[in-house]
Enzyme design. Structure first.
Site, PDB file in Angstrom:
ATOM      1  N   GLU A  38       0.822  -1.220   0.000  1.00  0.00           N
ATOM      2  CA  GLU A  38       0.000   0.000   0.000  1.00  0.00           C
ATOM      3  C   GLU A  38       0.850   1.262   0.000  1.00  0.00           C
ATOM      4  O   GLU A  38       1.813   1.370   0.759  1.00  0.00           O
ATOM      5  CB  GLU A  38      -0.892  -0.026   1.246  1.00  0.00           C
ATOM      6  CG  GLU A  38      -2.280   0.462   1.001  1.00  0.00           C
ATOM      7  CD  GLU A  38      -3.043  -0.372  -0.029  1.00  0.00           C
ATOM      8  OE1 GLU A  38      -3.008   0.007  -1.227  1.00  0.00           O
ATOM      9  OE2 GLU A  38      -3.669  -1.356   0.346  1.00  0.00           O
ATOM     10  N   HIS A  39       0.453   2.195  -0.872  1.00  0.00           N
ATOM     11  CA  HIS A  39       1.176   3.468  -1.006  1.00  0.00           C
ATOM     12  C   HIS A  39       2.630   3.223  -1.383  1.00  0.00           C
ATOM     13  O   HIS A  39       3.525   3.905  -0.882  1.00  0.00           O
ATOM     14  CB  HIS A  39       1.079   4.302   0.282  1.00  0.00           C
ATOM     15  CG  HIS A  39      -0.229   5.026   0.409  1.00  0.00           C
ATOM     16  ND1 HIS A  39      -0.376   6.360   0.135  1.00  0.00           N
ATOM     17  CD2 HIS A  39      -1.463   4.584   0.757  1.00  0.00           C
ATOM     18  CE1 HIS A  39      -1.636   6.725   0.340  1.00  0.00           C
ATOM     19  NE2 HIS A  39      -2.317   5.649   0.707  1.00  0.00           N
ATOM     20  N   ASP A  41       3.152   1.784  -4.899  1.00  0.00           N
ATOM     21  CA  ASP A  41       3.204   1.670  -6.372  1.00  0.00           C
ATOM     22  C   ASP A  41       3.727   2.957  -7.000  1.00  0.00           C
ATOM     23  O   ASP A  41       4.462   2.924  -7.978  1.00  0.00           O
ATOM     24  CB  ASP A  41       1.836   1.276  -6.960  1.00  0.00           C
ATOM     25  CG  ASP A  41       0.718   2.276  -6.694  1.00  0.00           C
ATOM     26  OD1 ASP A  41       0.844   3.112  -5.773  1.00  0.00           O
ATOM     27  OD2 ASP A  41      -0.295   2.230  -7.423  1.00  0.00           O
ATOM     28  N   GLY A 129     -12.249   2.463  -1.990  1.00  0.00           N
ATOM     29  CA  GLY A 129     -10.928   1.863  -2.092  1.00  0.00           C
ATOM     30  C   GLY A 129     -10.942   0.636  -2.979  1.00  0.00           C
ATOM     31  O   GLY A 129     -10.024  -0.176  -2.936  1.00  0.00           O
ATOM     32  N   SER A 131     -11.333   0.966  -6.323  1.00  0.00           N
ATOM     33  CA  SER A 131     -10.918   1.408  -7.656  1.00  0.00           C
ATOM     34  C   SER A 131     -12.041   1.674  -8.636  1.00  0.00           C
ATOM     35  O   SER A 131     -11.875   1.485  -9.835  1.00  0.00           O
ATOM     36  CB  SER A 131     -10.017   0.358  -8.300  1.00  0.00           C
ATOM     37  OG  SER A 131      -8.718   0.752  -8.191  1.00  0.00           O
ATOM     38  N   SER A 133     -13.064   4.436  -9.614  1.00  0.00           N
ATOM     39  CA  SER A 133     -12.694   5.536 -10.515  1.00  0.00           C
ATOM     40  C   SER A 133     -11.760   5.049 -11.618  1.00  0.00           C
ATOM     41  O   SER A 133     -11.936   5.390 -12.786  1.00  0.00           O
ATOM     42  CB  SER A 133     -12.059   6.680  -9.728  1.00  0.00           C
ATOM     43  OG  SER A 133     -10.888   6.237  -9.081  1.00  0.00           O
ATOM     44  N   GLU A 165      -5.124   9.531 -15.064  1.00  0.00           N
ATOM     45  CA  GLU A 165      -5.752   9.709 -13.751  1.00  0.00           C
ATOM     46  C   GLU A 165      -5.309  11.029 -13.107  1.00  0.00           C
ATOM     47  O   GLU A 165      -6.024  11.598 -12.292  1.00  0.00           O
ATOM     48  CB  GLU A 165      -5.380   8.533 -12.845  1.00  0.00           C
ATOM     49  CG  GLU A 165      -6.230   8.385 -11.641  1.00  0.00           C
ATOM     50  CD  GLU A 165      -7.286   7.274 -11.756  1.00  0.00           C
ATOM     51  OE1 GLU A 165      -8.257   7.356 -11.023  1.00  0.00           O
ATOM     52  OE2 GLU A 165      -7.128   6.362 -12.578  1.00  0.00           O
ATOM     53  N   ASP A 176      -3.869   0.184  -9.884  1.00  0.00           N
ATOM     54  CA  ASP A 176      -5.285  -0.051 -10.128  1.00  0.00           C
ATOM     55  C   ASP A 176      -5.541  -0.401 -11.585  1.00  0.00           C
ATOM     56  O   ASP A 176      -6.315  -1.313 -11.889  1.00  0.00           O
ATOM     57  CB  ASP A 176      -6.090   1.204  -9.749  1.00  0.00           C
ATOM     58  CG  ASP A 176      -5.898   1.565  -8.295  1.00  0.00           C
ATOM     59  OD1 ASP A 176      -5.347   0.735  -7.551  1.00  0.00           O
ATOM     60  OD2 ASP A 176      -6.270   2.682  -7.900  1.00  0.00           O
ATOM     61  N   TYR A 228      -3.372  12.250   0.593  1.00  0.00           N
ATOM     62  CA  TYR A 228      -2.803  11.148  -0.197  1.00  0.00           C
ATOM     63  C   TYR A 228      -1.503  11.612  -0.861  1.00  0.00           C
ATOM     64  O   TYR A 228      -0.466  10.970  -0.748  1.00  0.00           O
ATOM     65  CB  TYR A 228      -3.821  10.699  -1.256  1.00  0.00           C
ATOM     66  CG  TYR A 228      -3.282   9.666  -2.216  1.00  0.00           C
ATOM     67  CD1 TYR A 228      -3.415   8.308  -1.951  1.00  0.00           C
ATOM     68  CD2 TYR A 228      -2.618  10.038  -3.385  1.00  0.00           C
ATOM     69  CE1 TYR A 228      -2.909   7.348  -2.810  1.00  0.00           C
ATOM     70  CE2 TYR A 228      -2.109   9.098  -4.258  1.00  0.00           C
ATOM     71  CZ  TYR A 228      -2.263   7.752  -3.963  1.00  0.00           C
ATOM     72  OH  TYR A 228      -1.750   6.812  -4.836  1.00  0.00           O
TER      73      TYR A 228
HETATM   74  P1  NG1 Z   1      -7.393   3.755  -4.474  1.00  0.00           P
HETATM   75  O1  NG1 Z   1      -7.607   2.915  -3.312  1.00  0.00           O
HETATM   76  O2  NG1 Z   1      -8.096   3.216  -5.693  1.00  0.00           O
HETATM   77  O3  NG1 Z   1      -7.717   5.166  -4.220  1.00  0.00           O
HETATM   78  C1  NG1 Z   1      -4.882   4.681  -4.654  1.00  0.00           C
HETATM   79  C2  NG1 Z   1      -4.052   4.802  -5.918  1.00  0.00           C
HETATM   80  C3  NG1 Z   1      -3.138   3.579  -6.102  1.00  0.00           C
HETATM   81  C4  NG1 Z   1      -2.340   3.327  -4.850  1.00  0.00           C
HETATM   82  C5  NG1 Z   1      -3.283   3.262  -3.625  1.00  0.00           C
HETATM   83  C6  NG1 Z   1      -2.547   3.111  -2.334  1.00  0.00           C
HETATM   84  C7  NG1 Z   1      -4.950   5.929  -7.887  1.00  0.00           C
HETATM   85  C8  NG1 Z   1      -5.833   5.815  -9.055  1.00  0.00           C
HETATM   86  N1  NG1 Z   1      -4.914   4.882  -7.075  1.00  0.00           N
HETATM   87  O4  NG1 Z   1      -5.817   3.651  -4.820  1.00  0.00           O
HETATM   88  O5  NG1 Z   1      -2.306   3.784  -7.221  1.00  0.00           O
HETATM   89  O6  NG1 Z   1      -1.343   4.293  -4.674  1.00  0.00           O
HETATM   90  O7  NG1 Z   1      -4.078   4.429  -3.533  1.00  0.00           O
HETATM   91  O8  NG1 Z   1      -1.786   1.957  -2.321  1.00  0.00           O
HETATM   92  O9  NG1 Z   1      -4.309   6.945  -7.708  1.00  0.00           O
END
Ligand code: NG1
Length: 393
Positions: A38-39, A41, A129, A131, A133, A165, A176, A228
């Site tokens: 998590e956090h 990628d 969470g 995905s 979007s 994105e 995602d 974020y």
């Molecule tokens: P979600 O949970 O879909 O908001 C976001 C980022 C991922 C990743 C995670 C944390 C986007 C589209 N998605 O995911 O790339 O960083 O947070 O692991 O920015």
């Protein structure tokens, strides 16, 4: 799952809204749950998501002009855009932003002149969470390209989607998009970056995952966006202060213990906390992939728990509701549990022993959720069977 959210439901909405004639094509893009990683990628470190059996479905038909007309079955209304010309983002959270982002993503690499008419239905809860979007962005990009006679490959899509994105404001990574495109049924997907590469790893028989909502919506296009993005900035600043160009370089040149010791003596505050999380989470992903291959359920569960602790105490992206949910899941018999996705609300991913998932679900519904307003079992407790991404659906 309601009738309206199936492929047939998308075609039906399409027929009602855009009339008869040539039958539409239907694209199905699932949501994803990140098992671990998590956090990280966005620092080009490997992650381990899987697709869930909930999806956005887009029934579409090519037009001969450059108009894009889209109708939503979820009460988000309709929109009309041109595939050529300028696009500026609307209000945060506006679904039109994802459609505009898809137009720009497609145009950034291909020549797109024909528009589409499209009907969208979904059983993927938004802002959870999972995905939704990225699924919407990916689905519209695919629809638009296919309507223009283009069949893009995975790597080509990965070259434009994460960047697309950013139009909606999140400087996220590519996890995602990789997951919603390339997951295979029955498997998690090890996703590596720079260059992007995916390796399906079969989920061992009898491992059962549950996705549970904290009932706090994490609307990342809104207020949570800044928080974020700040984790990315702090992690990168810590890395640079230690003299590294990338986390991959840091992890290749020193052990996790050495990096931790150095970080503790040379960094402070947010930079220290974010650096420590990223380095340790990268190591947990490697260990989790090995545990998956070895079908070591207890090891995998322990890594989920350790990830949650780090997200809560170091990256500071949990919230009391997520912490309570994760605790309740463990007390209900889960092998491990952690918040999943961007955090600040949204869902937890819960690992259960063979045959125990329904008992864990039941205990959560009767215990943890009993006093919480707005709980709806069908949307807030999802049996996460590992599903196929859009390219393999
Ligand atoms: P979600 O949970 O879909 O908001 C976001 C980022 C991922 C990743 C995670 C944390 C986007 C589209 N998605 O995911 O790339 O960083 O947070 O692991 O920015």
């Amino acid at each position: 799952m309601g009738e309206m959210t199936t492929k047939a439901g998308a075609s039906e909405l399409f027929a009602r809204r855009f009339g008869g004639g040539r039958a539409p094509e239907v694209i199905s893009v699932p949501g994803r749950v990140n098992l671990i990683g998590e956090h990280i990628d966005y620092h080009d470190l490997a992650v381990l998501p899987m697709a869930v059996p909930r999806a956005i479905r887009i029934a579409y038909r090519a037009r001969t002009d450059g108009l894009l007309r889209a109708a939503s079955g979820d009460g988000y209304g309709e929109l009309e855009l041109r595939v050529e010309g300028e696009h500026v983002a609307g209000a945060p959270g506006d679904w039109g932003n994802y459609v505009k982002a898809a137009i720009l993503a497609a145009r950034s690499r291909w020549r797109v002149s024909r528009g589409i008419e499209a009907a969208v239905v979904s059983d993927l809860p938004p802002a959870a969470g999972l995905s939704s979007s990225s699924a919407l962005l990916t689905g519209f990009t695919l629809a638009l390209l296919r309507a223009n006679g283009i069949e893009p490959g995975f790597e080509e899509l990965m070259a434009v989607l994460p960047e697309g994105e950013h139009f909606v404001g999140t400087r996220g990574g590519g996890m995602d998009h990789a997951a919603v495109l390339a997951c295979r049924a029955g498997a998690a997907l090890l996703v590596e970056f720079a260059p992007v590469a995916v390796t399906p790893i079969a989920i061992p028989a009898g491992w059962e995952f549950l996705v549970a909502h904290s009932l706090v919506t994490a609307e990342k296009s809104g207020a949570v966006r800044e928080k974020y993005n700040s984790r990315r900035v702090a992690g990168t600043a810590g890395l640079k202060r230690l003299g590294y160009e990338s986390f991959r370089e840091a992890l290749a040149s020193a052990s996790i213990e050495e990096l931790t010791t150095r970080a503790r003596s040379e960094l402070a505050g947010e930079e220290l906390l974010c650096f420590l999380h990223v380095a340790a989470e990268a190591a947990r992903v490697r260990a989790a992939a090995a545990a998956l291959r070895a079908a070591d359920l207890e090891e995998f569960g322990g890594l989920l728990d350790a990830s949650h602790t780090s997200l809560r105490d170091q990256l500071l992206i949990s919230c009391p509701e997520l912490d309570a949910l994760v605790e309740a899941a463990r007390a209900a018999g889960a092998v491990g549990a952690r918040l999943t996705g961007a955090g600040f609300g949204g869902c937890a991913v819960i690992l259960c022993r063979q045959g125990e998932r329904s008992a864990v679900r039941e205990r959560l519904a009767r215990g943890h959720y009993a006093s919480r307003r707005g709980f709806d079992a069908a949307n807030h407790l999802i049996d996460a069977e590992p599903s196929a991404g859009a390219l393999f659906a």
